[in-house]
Write an enzyme that holds these catalytic residues in place. Structure first.
Site, mmCIF file in Angstrom:
data_model
loop_
_atom_site.group_PDB
_atom_site.id
_atom_site.type_symbol
_atom_site.label_atom_id
_atom_site.label_comp_id
_atom_site.label_asym_id
_atom_site.label_seq_id
_atom_site.Cartn_x
_atom_site.Cartn_y
_atom_site.Cartn_z
ATOM 1 N N ARG A 228 0.856 -1.187 0.000
ATOM 2 C CA ARG A 228 0.000 0.000 0.000
ATOM 3 C C ARG A 228 0.893 1.239 0.000
ATOM 4 N NH1 ARG A 228 -3.089 -2.967 -1.610
ATOM 5 N NH2 ARG A 228 -5.088 -3.672 -0.778
ATOM 6 N N HIS A 276 0.516 -0.325 -10.321
ATOM 7 C CA HIS A 276 -0.374 -1.139 -9.484
ATOM 8 C C HIS A 276 -0.767 -2.439 -10.194
ATOM 9 C CE1 HIS A 276 -3.367 -0.792 -5.921
ATOM 10 N NE2 HIS A 276 -3.062 -2.063 -6.148
#
Length: 313
Positions: A228, A276
């Site tokens: 994250r 991502h």
């Protein structure tokens, strides 16, 4: 028993990808009579197959709801929703886990073997001076030992790396030296030439890599973050990269996504930005996880992978 109504609440373009897999998985799980739909009267919905970026943000009208089944491994965008009163299950999917292991192992080997020097150095210079250590002489620390972190740590240990792992609670993983607590974090970092971040995004983990913890790493350490974005203090990491204390950072997740074009990470010579992509939820295997939880809800069995909303994961 009344057939359950299952609302697919994600970006509409995902429906075509997921629908056939969900129907097959529901049938295989013995819930073939379920009403799987993109639209339904909220008062008649039993389960929501959910992506946090969907249009559904207020769960109050869903008075018959039994569970929300998240399509993403991360639940930080859901846990604080005060309108959600029913069980929330996160995605724990073997396909997602396998993808994360492959991505992390690939980039760990890339840094371990110094591949960038040869991939980017096609300039006629014969670079044969640097020989990497054997894997057993390379310290790798995985921060976060949940399903993903444990799988990555185990895979790297299987390749011979000297693997340490840190988590908030004590863990016991064969072939991995495990630590927990604040003192344990510093000890886990002290020998880490490569650090892989796979922690959830919670108030307790925000900026876990900061000026103080980065200073615990040996000079020349490398960072890999597919976890994250908020796990890293960006300013502290950039400063450590500029001084050379951190040799390279491969970052897949960021506080703002897509990463703004003017962000310093894009231009930094010792940062690799990936969009991502470390691990995507695979519709086929994710649908099987969803279908099993719906079967459990219909038969009275306990749901799998429930989120402890006091912890945030």
């Amino acid at each position: 028993m009344t057939a359950p109504t299952i609302l697919f609440a994600a970006k509409p373009e995902r429906w075509a990808t997921y629908e056939p897999h969900l129907r097959l998985a529901l049938s295989a799980a013995g819930v073939s009579d379920a009403n799987l739909t993109l639209q339904a009267d909220p008062a008649e919905v039993d389960y929501i197959v959910y992506a946090p970026n969907s249009a559904v943000q207020d769960f109050t009208p869903y008075t018959r709801l039994k569970a929300v089944l998240n399509l993403w491994a991360g639940v930080e965008d859901v846990t604080d929703n005060a309108t959600l009163k029913v069980p929330l299950a996160r995605m724990v999917d073997e396909g997602l886990t396998e993808g994360m292991v492959e991505w992390c192992v690939g980039h760990a080997l890339r840094h371990h073997l110094g591949m960038d020097a040869h991939i980017h150095g096609q300039d006629g210079v014969w670079r044969n001076g640097d020989v990497p250590p054997l894997a057993r002489h390379r310290g790798v620390t995985v921060l976060g030992l949940g399903a993903l972190g444990e799988a990555v740590a185990t895979a790297l240990a299987g390749l011979g790396f000297a693997v340490a792992g840190w988590s908030r609670s004590a863990k016991d993983i064969e072939g991995v030296q495990t630590f927990n607590g604040v003192d344990g974090l510093f000890r886990a970092l002290s020998s880490a030439q490569i650090v892989i971040l796979l922690l959830p995004d919670t108030p307790a983990t925000e900026n876990i890599l900061n000026a103080d913890t980065l200073a615990q790493l040996p000079k020349g350490a490398m960072i890999i973050n597919p976890g994250r974005g908020p796990l890293i203090d960006d300013d502290a990491l950039l400063a450590a990269l500029d001084t050379g204390h951190i040799a390279h950072a491969t970052l897949d997740v960021f506080r703002t996504e897509p990463l703004p074009q003017d962000h310093p990470y894009w231009a930094h010579p010792n940062v690799t930005v990936t969009p991502h992509i470390a691990s995507e939820t695979r519709p086929k295997t994710a649908s099987q996880v969803i279908a099993e939880n719906i079967w459990r809800g219909e038969t009275g069995a306990p749901f799998l992978h429930l989120v402890d909303r006091t912890l945030g994961y």
